[in-house]
Write a protein that holds these residues in place. Structure first.
Motif, mmCIF file in Angstrom:
data_model
loop_
_atom_site.group_PDB
_atom_site.id
_atom_site.type_symbol
_atom_site.label_atom_id
_atom_site.label_comp_id
_atom_site.label_asym_id
_atom_site.label_seq_id
_atom_site.Cartn_x
_atom_site.Cartn_y
_atom_site.Cartn_z
ATOM 1 N N LEU A 16 20.934 -14.250 -19.122
ATOM 2 C CA LEU A 16 22.280 -13.989 -18.628
ATOM 3 C C LEU A 16 22.259 -12.960 -17.498
ATOM 4 C CD1 LEU A 16 25.324 -14.315 -18.721
ATOM 5 C CD2 LEU A 16 25.383 -12.708 -20.649
ATOM 6 N N ILE A 17 21.486 -11.903 -17.662
ATOM 7 C CA ILE A 17 21.387 -10.892 -16.612
ATOM 8 C C ILE A 17 20.744 -11.488 -15.359
ATOM 9 C CG2 ILE A 17 20.413 -8.657 -15.972
ATOM 10 C CD1 ILE A 17 22.725 -8.597 -18.008
ATOM 11 N N PHE A 18 19.764 -12.344 -15.539
ATOM 12 C CA PHE A 18 19.146 -13.026 -14.391
ATOM 13 C C PHE A 18 20.192 -13.852 -13.644
ATOM 14 C CE2 PHE A 18 16.611 -16.590 -12.593
ATOM 15 C CZ PHE A 18 15.776 -15.860 -11.767
ATOM 16 N N ASP A 19 21.019 -14.588 -14.398
ATOM 17 C CA ASP A 19 22.100 -15.363 -13.774
ATOM 18 C C ASP A 19 23.067 -14.459 -13.011
ATOM 19 O OD1 ASP A 19 21.051 -17.637 -14.962
ATOM 20 O OD2 ASP A 19 22.481 -17.650 -16.622
ATOM 21 N N LEU A 20 23.454 -13.355 -13.651
ATOM 22 C CA LEU A 20 24.403 -12.447 -13.014
ATOM 23 C C LEU A 20 23.823 -11.826 -11.747
ATOM 24 C CD1 LEU A 20 25.843 -10.707 -16.200
ATOM 25 C CD2 LEU A 20 27.058 -12.284 -14.689
ATOM 26 N N ARG A 21 22.527 -11.537 -11.763
ATOM 27 C CA ARG A 21 21.882 -11.009 -10.557
ATOM 28 C C ARG A 21 21.912 -12.039 -9.432
ATOM 29 N NH1 ARG A 21 16.472 -7.937 -13.006
ATOM 30 N NH2 ARG A 21 17.531 -5.983 -13.531
ATOM 31 N N LEU A 22 21.649 -13.302 -9.769
ATOM 32 C CA LEU A 22 21.692 -14.365 -8.767
ATOM 33 C C LEU A 22 23.105 -14.517 -8.201
ATOM 34 C CD1 LEU A 22 19.438 -17.031 -10.513
ATOM 35 C CD2 LEU A 22 18.969 -15.958 -8.308
ATOM 36 N N ARG A 23 24.088 -14.540 -9.093
ATOM 37 C CA ARG A 23 25.461 -14.710 -8.638
ATOM 38 C C ARG A 23 25.907 -13.525 -7.781
ATOM 39 N NH1 ARG A 23 29.749 -17.532 -12.423
ATOM 40 N NH2 ARG A 23 28.547 -19.255 -11.569
ATOM 41 N N GLY A 70 24.842 -13.790 -4.304
ATOM 42 C CA GLY A 70 25.445 -14.841 -3.504
ATOM 43 C C GLY A 70 24.913 -16.229 -3.745
ATOM 44 N N ALA A 71 24.101 -16.434 -4.785
ATOM 45 C CA ALA A 71 23.555 -17.760 -5.074
ATOM 46 C C ALA A 71 24.672 -18.733 -5.439
ATOM 47 C CB ALA A 71 22.535 -17.678 -6.201
ATOM 48 N N ARG A 72 24.535 -19.977 -4.986
ATOM 49 C CA ARG A 72 25.508 -21.029 -5.270
ATOM 50 C C ARG A 72 25.043 -21.810 -6.493
ATOM 51 N NH1 ARG A 72 24.386 -21.119 0.112
ATOM 52 N NH2 ARG A 72 22.953 -22.882 -0.180
ATOM 53 N N PHE A 73 25.911 -21.900 -7.505
ATOM 54 C CA PHE A 73 25.595 -22.572 -8.769
ATOM 55 C C PHE A 73 26.266 -23.949 -8.809
ATOM 56 C CE2 PHE A 73 24.504 -18.315 -9.733
ATOM 57 C CZ PHE A 73 23.774 -18.267 -10.909
#
Length: 342
Positions: A182-189, A192-195
């Motif tokens: 979850l923290i990895f996802d939040l760091r990506l978001r 500016g990463a597009r999901f």
């Protein structure tokens, strides 16, 4: 993916003491309609023969087995990422088996015309083998119909992303032992990463087989929340409900409170029972009834486990970084285990 340029994909995962399940996972990787260019498995110090079972697959898959005793899941994934060479990285986990089209569907959005995603969020479905696991699956795992794809943050049992994000410095948090994905996802978001949500790319995930295993799972999840400063309001609501509202309702001194609590409990159970109802044609009537009766108990056990685990995480965070710190404030402190070896 006929007609499209074949994407270079590294598949990574971490394992520890998974000898009972690892062959099923490896077989599901070998059976993919889109095979990965490399499979990198980091073992965190298995003592049950997992590594030997993995090495038996080296002739059938482009497999690298890295032994890194003492590494956590986050550390192991970062080790695997450091060895990956693909343009894209797919991540899965031990304890699952992959749908045959999982990887093909997971990487397909990267080859679409127009604005392409940075992260493709796959999905997971319960793979119960007992009545208990059936009840636990519907209690804890959402169905696709419940997901808002614009807000969904993927589990690292089913996700793919551009390796360039790792090269740019996005890492799994090595200070966190659970909720790390979850923290990895939040760091990506945050970067500016597009999901993109791709629910057709799914894996089968087996729920925990016993109350004891389930308790430890949810205790650790909540401990991770406390360490990272996540979901404070959600946990506060749980303490308020069980610490104040439930005792008031059970006292019987305020009938309206009791009635409201009963209505709230039914509402709280709506999703598990609805998930069971969707599966009614595949279940025997007695199993349907038994799972429906077991689900409230499992909800209660999970809630108590969370209430026990969350303050442990809070204490850990307060001692190291201060209680007001969150995952945004906690610096990386790489603490890799024993030297990794191929």
């Amino acid at each position: 993916m006929s007609g499209a340029k074949r994407l270079s994909v590294s598949l990574i995962l971490t394992v520890k003491d998974e000898a009972e399940n690892i062959d099923d996972l490896m077989a599901s990787i070998a059976g993919q309609t889109h095979l990965p260019d490399e499979v990198i498995v980091v073992d965190g110090g298995s003592t049950d023969g997992t590594v030997a079972r993995l090495r038996a697959w080296e002739g059938r898959l482009p497999l690298q087995v890295i032994e890194a005793p003492g590494t956590t899941i986050s550390q192991g994934r970062n080790v695997a990422l450091s060895r990956a060479t693909g343009d894209f990285v797919a991540v899965t986990d031990a304890g699952v088996r992959l749908d045959p089209a999982w990887l093909e569907r997971l990487v397909e959005p990267f080859s679409r015309e127009g604005e392409q995603p940075d992260v493709v969020s796959g999905f997971f479905r319960a793979d119960p083998r007992t009545l208990f696991e059936l009840a636990l699956g519907v209690t804890t795992l959402p169905d696709e119909e419940e997901i808002d794809g614009t807000r969904f943050l993927p589990s690292s049992r089913s996700v793919a992303f551009r390796r360039s994000w790792y090269l740019a410095g996005i890492r799994y948090p090595e200070w966190l032992d659970y909720c790390e994905d979850l923290i990895f996802d939040l760091r990506l978001r945050r970067a500016g990463a597009r999901f993109v949500f791709q629910p057709s790319a799914f894996v089968w995930f087996r729920p925990r087989p016993s109350v004891r295993a389930f308790w430890h799972q949810y205790f650790r999840y909540a401990r991770g929340d406390g360490k990272a400063g996540l979901f404070a309001r959600r946990h506060a609501a749980r303490y308020l409900t069980y610490g104040l509202l439930v005792p008031l309702a059970l006292s019987g001194r305020w009938p309206r409170v009791t009635q409201a609590a009963a209505a709230g409990a039914l509402w709280y159970m709506r999703q598990p029972w609805l998930r069971l109802w969707r599966r009614r044609r595949d279940l025997r009537a007695r199993d349907l009834v038994a799972a429906a009766a077991l689900a409230p108990l499992l909800r209660f056990i999970g809630d108590v486990a969370k209430m026990a685990g969350y303050p442990v995480g809070l204490v850990w965070r307060a001692r190291r970084y201060g209680l007001r710190a969150t995952w945004r404030d906690i610096p990386e402190e790489p603490t890799s285990g024993s030297p990794a070896k191929l």
